[in-house]
Design an enzyme around this catalytic site. Structure first.
Site, PDB file in Angstrom:
ATOM      1  N   LYS A 129     -13.010   8.697   2.853  1.00  0.00           N
ATOM      2  CA  LYS A 129     -14.211   9.310   3.111  1.00  0.00           C
ATOM      3  C   LYS A 129     -14.019  10.392   4.289  1.00  0.00           C
ATOM      4  O   LYS A 129     -14.535  11.484   4.231  1.00  0.00           O
ATOM      5  CB  LYS A 129     -15.446   8.632   3.403  1.00  0.00           C
ATOM      6  CG  LYS A 129     -15.921   7.268   2.403  1.00  0.00           C
ATOM      7  CD  LYS A 129     -17.211   6.721   2.727  1.00  0.00           C
ATOM      8  CE  LYS A 129     -17.687   5.497   1.929  1.00  0.00           C
ATOM      9  NZ  LYS A 129     -18.202   5.882   0.490  1.00  0.00           N
ATOM     10  N   GLU A 184     -21.397  12.836  -4.422  1.00  0.00           N
ATOM     11  CA  GLU A 184     -22.581  12.252  -3.866  1.00  0.00           C
ATOM     12  C   GLU A 184     -23.139  13.057  -2.659  1.00  0.00           C
ATOM     13  O   GLU A 184     -22.301  13.178  -1.786  1.00  0.00           O
ATOM     14  CB  GLU A 184     -22.426  10.754  -3.665  1.00  0.00           C
ATOM     15  CG  GLU A 184     -22.037  10.000  -4.958  1.00  0.00           C
ATOM     16  CD  GLU A 184     -22.013   8.491  -4.599  1.00  0.00           C
ATOM     17  OE1 GLU A 184     -22.332   7.817  -5.474  1.00  0.00           O
ATOM     18  OE2 GLU A 184     -21.669   7.971  -3.346  1.00  0.00           O
ATOM     19  N   GLU A 196     -19.674  11.625  -0.334  1.00  0.00           N
ATOM     20  CA  GLU A 196     -18.389  11.255  -1.055  1.00  0.00           C
ATOM     21  C   GLU A 196     -18.135  11.759  -2.421  1.00  0.00           C
ATOM     22  O   GLU A 196     -19.310  12.190  -3.090  1.00  0.00           O
ATOM     23  CB  GLU A 196     -18.264   9.672  -0.962  1.00  0.00           C
ATOM     24  CG  GLU A 196     -19.059   8.736  -1.919  1.00  0.00           C
ATOM     25  CD  GLU A 196     -18.567   7.535  -2.147  1.00  0.00           C
ATOM     26  OE1 GLU A 196     -17.622   6.914  -1.763  1.00  0.00           O
ATOM     27  OE2 GLU A 196     -19.464   6.670  -2.452  1.00  0.00           O
ATOM     28  N   ASN A 225     -17.017  10.215  -6.260  1.00  0.00           N
ATOM     29  CA  ASN A 225     -16.165   9.122  -6.847  1.00  0.00           C
ATOM     30  C   ASN A 225     -15.595   9.871  -8.136  1.00  0.00           C
ATOM     31  O   ASN A 225     -16.021  10.481  -9.073  1.00  0.00           O
ATOM     32  CB  ASN A 225     -17.394   8.339  -7.418  1.00  0.00           C
ATOM     33  CG  ASN A 225     -18.051   7.434  -6.259  1.00  0.00           C
ATOM     34  OD1 ASN A 225     -17.355   7.125  -5.475  1.00  0.00           O
ATOM     35  ND2 ASN A 225     -19.731   7.372  -6.480  1.00  0.00           N
ATOM     36  N   ARG A 259     -14.442   9.033 -11.112  1.00  0.00           N
ATOM     37  CA  ARG A 259     -14.229   8.297 -12.578  1.00  0.00           C
ATOM     38  C   ARG A 259     -15.901   8.523 -12.944  1.00  0.00           C
ATOM     39  O   ARG A 259     -16.646   9.075 -12.371  1.00  0.00           O
ATOM     40  CB  ARG A 259     -14.366   6.772 -11.834  1.00  0.00           C
ATOM     41  CG  ARG A 259     -15.329   6.418 -10.867  1.00  0.00           C
ATOM     42  CD  ARG A 259     -15.419   5.126 -10.711  1.00  0.00           C
ATOM     43  NE  ARG A 259     -15.935   4.840  -9.266  1.00  0.00           N
ATOM     44  CZ  ARG A 259     -17.367   4.533  -9.321  1.00  0.00           C
ATOM     45  NH1 ARG A 259     -18.178   4.575 -10.103  1.00  0.00           N
ATOM     46  NH2 ARG A 259     -17.960   4.313  -8.151  1.00  0.00           N
TER      47      ARG A 259
END
Ligand code: ADP
Ligand code: ADP
Ligand code: MG
Length: 660
Positions: free
Chosen positions: A116, A274, A292, A294, A296
């Site tokens: 992060k 996010e 952050e 993600n 995926r």
């Protein structure tokens, strides 16, 4: 397009990927652990390979075994799903080194976003607003505290390697900082093998709004936002798209920032950026910050699929197979509103404690998307995520999507393990959620109300009695009888510790009247009145009984219990007829030993008044203790045995008589 792919995951996401692959004519190879031998994803796939023991470390996290399985079965690519190896850059490199395609971003992109702190620095450089705070390399406790003071309390300490809400601590005062830091570090070291942290401004009344992005290495687009503010323990429970109250300005700014983030790392595949949003004064284009990324597919991706009409797994497969992005930004539009609820095996009042159990009954309503990896009869084991299903509804407006979700939850039936179903039902009816006034603290603030279990209603009990008596089949005329014999019977059930007798009487073939009698003196949180209640009538309508409230009787007899599905699943134990003394008519006044055994205790003496369900005697037989209970109200006339006596089956123990 690929001819055959391997799915390195299990549960609902493995099933979800197989569905799309099949539609595209792509063959699928599943992998499975010991416990998952007969799992749904194994049954659905064209082929399946056993890769090891039940613990994730022995199977779903074994990169070598998974790559071997792909090579052995002639798969050309590996889809990682989410969790497990999905964000592991070493795995991506190993897959590629084996000459296979990883269906997801490059190892470099995953690394860039993996920590992060580094991700925040990268985003700052790309001109994306990040949460104010310290995300440098200095890990000295004293200096972190100094930084926290400068940021201004409250602050959030976060593990740089964090995920799933772990390694995160809110700190309100400087005096608490050192202790929170130590515990965040310890949790992070245990969960991620990395105890480095960053410190962030804690945003009050925050909303979690994330943007679905998709890239092909050259270009990137966004597929609108999702609001995931309904969380418990920093984990999502209900997600929706678009975000309530979203303005065109703010959407443009967030979409632009998310696409910039994806482009900054040459992103390929599905990803989520996010953001945390300060919603204290409503949504505003200058009050969102990157948290952050993600790298995926995300658990809540179905709501984005519902509003855009795009199958994200199809896009993943096409882009991984070398096709360019299937659509341009201007071709992607948002229609209506979608909401997803995550159904978990968990004990909500016990702090959302994950639960296990066999799904003795499982039914999802027709016409609603329910993504699941389990079937009736499957086991929720302690080894994996206890999610049972995701229920997703779509409507022209938020109100309609919400009404559909509420109805879908009410018609979902699960028995065999505790679940958060009733909690979800209450949550979607919660005023603030219904009006879109959400923030990440909503669940905590309303926790008591969301956990409050109301006592079983008389209608629920009456419904349980109908099921217990086996009267839920069509009434006589429907079976071809012209004449119909009046009949009456009674059953004994337990609602927790409270014994209940119900008398059932047919009044004509299509009317069934149930009188519920609760035992006196049974300890109850909200004591319903003891004794007989007003009779409850059920009417036969087409294919089932309908209660006085107009709702269809839904439930099932499962083993020695009956489960009624009304607002929530309510389980009633069928009282073992062997353990109930006496009975109807005939020898009804004599309490007899159901089997040979030792009288351990006698609980009533001559002259004593007893009520239905009261304990009369304790018999030990076959190494088990059987409690004999009064089958009706009365007075003890005689006691024939004493504690310590050995008795034969059928021996009279106690005689009851009508209370004078
Ligand atoms: P994880 O990797 O565990 O998902 P995130 O950084 O995405 O960690 O944060 C998880 C959740 O914690 C967010 O969805 C939000 O509810 C809360 N959160 C994170 N950062 C902040 C912050 N700065 N202020 C308030 N709440 C936060
Ligand atoms: P999000 O995708 O919104 O960040 P999570 O953090 O809950 O949501 O998703 C990642 C988590 O998904 C993993 O940590 C793991 O617990 C869970 N997971 C992994 N595989 C599966 C699966 N097959 N079905 C359901 N959940 C899974
Ligand atoms: Mg997160």
């Amino acid at each position: 397009m690929f001819r055959r792919i391997l799915i390195a995951n299990r549960g609902e996401i493995a099933c979800r990927i197989i569905d799309t692959a099949r539609r595209l004519g792509v063959e699928t190879v599943a992998v499975y652990s010991d416990t998952d031998r007969a799992a749904r994803h194994v049954e659905m796939a064209d082929r399946a390979v056993h890769i090891g023991g039940s613990a994730p470390g022995e199977s779903y996290l074994r990169a070598d075994a998974i790559i071997r399985a792909a090579l052995d079965t002639g798969a050309q690519a590996i889809h990682p799903g989410y969790g497990f190896l999905s964000e592991n850059p070493d795995f991506v490199e190993a897959v590629e080194a084996a000459g296979l395609v990883f269906i997801g971003p490059s190892a470099g992109a995953i690394r860039a976003m993996g920590l992060k702190d580094a991700a925040k620095r990268l985003m700052e450089r790309a001109g994306v607003p990040v949460v104010p705070g310290y995300h440098g390399d200095d890990q000295d406790g004293g200096r972190l505290l100094e930084r926290a003071g400068k940021i201004g309390f409250p602050v959030l300490i976060k593990a740089v390697a964090g995920g799933g809400g772990k390694g995160m601590r809110r700190v309100d005062r400087a005096a608490d900082f050192a202790e929170a830091l130590a515990s965040a570090r310890a949790e992070a070291a245990g969960a991620f093998g990395n105890d480095a942290v960053l410190v962030e401004k804690f945003i009050e009344k925050p909303r979690h709004i994330e943007v679905q992005v998709f890239g092909d290495g050259d270009r990137a687009v966004h597929l609108y936002e999702r609001d995931c503010s309904l969380q418990r323990r920093h984990q999502k429970v209900i997600e929706e798209a678009p975000a309530p109250g979203m303005t065109e300005d703010m959407r443009a700014a967030m979409g632009d920032a998310a696409v910039r983030a994806a482009r900054a790392i040459g992103y390929s595949g599905a990803g989520t950026v996010e953001f945390i949003v300060d919603a204290a004064g409503g949504l505003s284009a200058d009050r969102f910050w990157f948290m952050e990324m993600n790298t995926r597919l995300q658990v809540e991706h179905p709501v984005s699929e519902a509003i855009t009409g795009i199958d994200l797994v199809e896009w993943q497969l096409r882009v991984a197979a070398g096709e360019p992005l299937p659509a341009r930004q201007q071709d992607i539009s948002c229609t209506g509103h979608a909401i997803e609820a995550r159904l978990y095996a968990e004990d909500v009042p016990k702090g959302f404690l994950p639960a296990t159990g066999t799904l003795k009954h499982l039914r999802f309503p027709d016409g609603v998307r329910a993504d699941t990896g389990v079937r009736q009869g499957d086991v929720i084991s302690p080894f994996y995520d206890p999610m049972i299903a995701k229920i997703i509804t779509h409507g022209a407006t938020r109100e309609l999507a919400l009404a559909k979700l509420s109805a879908a939850l009410a018609r979902t039936e699960v028995a065999g393990t505790v679940t958060n179903l009733a909690f979800l039902g209450r949550l979607v009816r919660e005023d603030d959620f219904a009006t879109g006034n959400v923030d990440t603290g909503l669940i905590d603030r309303r926790l008591d109300a969301l956990c409050a279990q109301d006592a079983a209603s008389d209608v629920d009990i009456a419904a349980a009695a109908v099921l217990a008596a086996g009267l839920d089949a069509p009434p006589a005329p429907a079976r071809g009888f012209a004449l119909w014999e009046p009949m009456a019977q009674s059953v004994t059930l337990c609602d927790g510790a409270c014994p209940i007798t119900a008398r059932l009487r047919h009044e004509g073939a299509e009317r069934l009247v149930v009188t519920v009698t609760r035992a006196a003196g049974a300890a109850q949180a909200a004591p319903p009145e003891a004794g007989p209640q007003d009779p409850i009538a059920f009417h036969w309508r087409a294919s089932g009984w309908v209660g006085p409230d107009g709702a269809a009787l839904r439930g099932r007899r499962i083993g020695d219990a009956v489960v009624v599905f009304s607002r929530e699943a309510r389980e009633f134990a069928l009282v073992d007829p062997l353990a109930v003394a006496g009975g109807e008519g005939g020898s009804g006044d004599l309490v007899e030993a159901p089997m040979p055994g030792l009288v351990k205790a006698i609980f009533a003496g001559p002259g004593q008044a007893v009520s239905t369900g009261d304990r009369l005697a304790l018999l030990e037989a076959m190494k088990m203790e059987h409690t004999l209970r009064a089958a009706r109200d009365g007075t003890v006339a005689e006691v024939f045995v004493a504690a310590g006596d050995q008795v034969e089956a059928g021996a009279a123990l106690i005689r009851l008589e009508e209370t004078p």
